[in-house]
Write a protein that holds these residues in place. Structure first.
Motif, PDB file in Angstrom:
ATOM      1  N   TYR A  97      -7.835 -69.529  14.784  1.00 26.38           N
ATOM      2  CA  TYR A  97      -8.124 -69.337  16.201  1.00 26.38           C
ATOM      3  C   TYR A  97      -6.845 -69.228  17.013  1.00 26.38           C
ATOM      4  O   TYR A  97      -5.766 -69.567  16.553  1.00 26.38           O
ATOM      5  CB  TYR A  97      -8.981 -70.473  16.749  1.00 26.38           C
ATOM      6  N   CYS A 116     -12.577 -57.098  11.256  1.00 25.07           N
ATOM      7  CA  CYS A 116     -13.247 -58.277  10.713  1.00 25.07           C
ATOM      8  C   CYS A 116     -14.391 -57.813   9.817  1.00 25.07           C
ATOM      9  O   CYS A 116     -15.074 -56.840  10.157  1.00 25.07           O
ATOM     10  CB  CYS A 116     -13.768 -59.140  11.861  1.00 25.07           C
ATOM     11  N   SER A 121     -17.004 -63.530  14.138  1.00 27.57           N
ATOM     12  CA  SER A 121     -15.769 -63.859  14.870  1.00 27.57           C
ATOM     13  C   SER A 121     -15.904 -63.321  16.293  1.00 27.57           C
ATOM     14  O   SER A 121     -16.751 -62.472  16.569  1.00 27.57           O
ATOM     15  CB  SER A 121     -14.564 -63.239  14.174  1.00 27.57           C
ATOM     16  N   ALA A 159     -11.930 -66.916  14.551  1.00 30.53           N
ATOM     17  CA  ALA A 159     -12.169 -66.100  13.362  1.00 30.53           C
ATOM     18  C   ALA A 159     -13.025 -66.885  12.362  1.00 30.53           C
ATOM     19  O   ALA A 159     -12.530 -67.802  11.715  1.00 30.53           O
ATOM     20  CB  ALA A 159     -10.841 -65.700  12.721  1.00 30.53           C
ATOM     21  N   ARG A 163      -9.456 -62.339  10.030  1.00 28.48           N
ATOM     22  CA  ARG A 163      -9.523 -61.370  11.136  1.00 28.48           C
ATOM     23  C   ARG A 163      -8.127 -60.843  11.435  1.00 28.48           C
ATOM     24  O   ARG A 163      -7.208 -61.615  11.673  1.00 28.48           O
ATOM     25  CB  ARG A 163     -10.084 -62.079  12.373  1.00 28.48           C
TER      26      ARG A 163
END
Length: 183
Positions: A97, A116, A121, A159, A163
């Protein structure tokens, strides 16, 4: 906030990035503690601004010179009267994150291309005092938003799966090829 799912001029270079970066590095960073995981805005009640996220879990990635050039040229076609400057290259691991922040120390238009493998996400932001969650789509997504010091855009990222995120600043400082005016 504008979101695009098909980015015709970028398809080839994005597929190259997927192969060269995402598939190669998606498991290089392991998250042991999720921390805030970019889910709480309430903790910022006493904050007037956070230009750069205080808490984050991601890895900075490198792109080849050729890939950066192709990506910048494709974006320059989409924004012909603008300089395009890369502003971030992040690979978030599963449960990675970037905490709440505003980017108020670097105002202007932003473009983020994210990859992704699932729609779990997200990019979360505050608009008119409300939290808005923009889920990532499966595959590539392009988000466009403005950073303004007088009206900061609080935002964060989470995420759920690995990602990839590649950011650009779009600077309106060049003459329009048709009108000859600086936009």
């Amino acid at each position: 906030m504008k979101i695009k799912t098909r980015i015709k001029d970028l398809d080839k270079v994005l597929e190259t990035i997927h192969k060269e970066v995402y598939l190669k590095h998606k498991t290089t960073l392991i998250v042991k503690d999720e921390g805030e995981a970019a889910t709480s805005f309430d903790s910022l009640a006493n904050e007037s601004d956070i230009p750069n996220a205080k808490n984050s879990i991601y890895d900075r990635i490198e792109l080849s010179t050729s890939t950066k050039y192709k990506l910048t040229m494709a974006l320059a076609k989409m924004y012909p009267a603008c300089s395009i400057v890369q502003s971030g290259r992040w690979l978030y691991p599963k449960r990675g994150y970037m905490g709440w922040h505003t980017n108020s120390n670097s105002v202007g238009k932003r473009i983020y291309l994210t990859y992704c493998p699932s729609d779990k996400s997200f990019f979360r932001y505050i608009k008119d005092g409300k939290k808005i969650t923009s889920q990532d789509l499966v595959g590539w997504t392009m988000r466009e938003f403005d950073i303004d010091v007088d009206n900061p855009l609080w935002h964060c990222v989470y995420a759920a799966e690995p990602r990839l995120s590649i950011g650009f600043r779009v600077i309106h400082n060049l003459k329009d090829p048709v009108t000859g005016k600086i936009e």
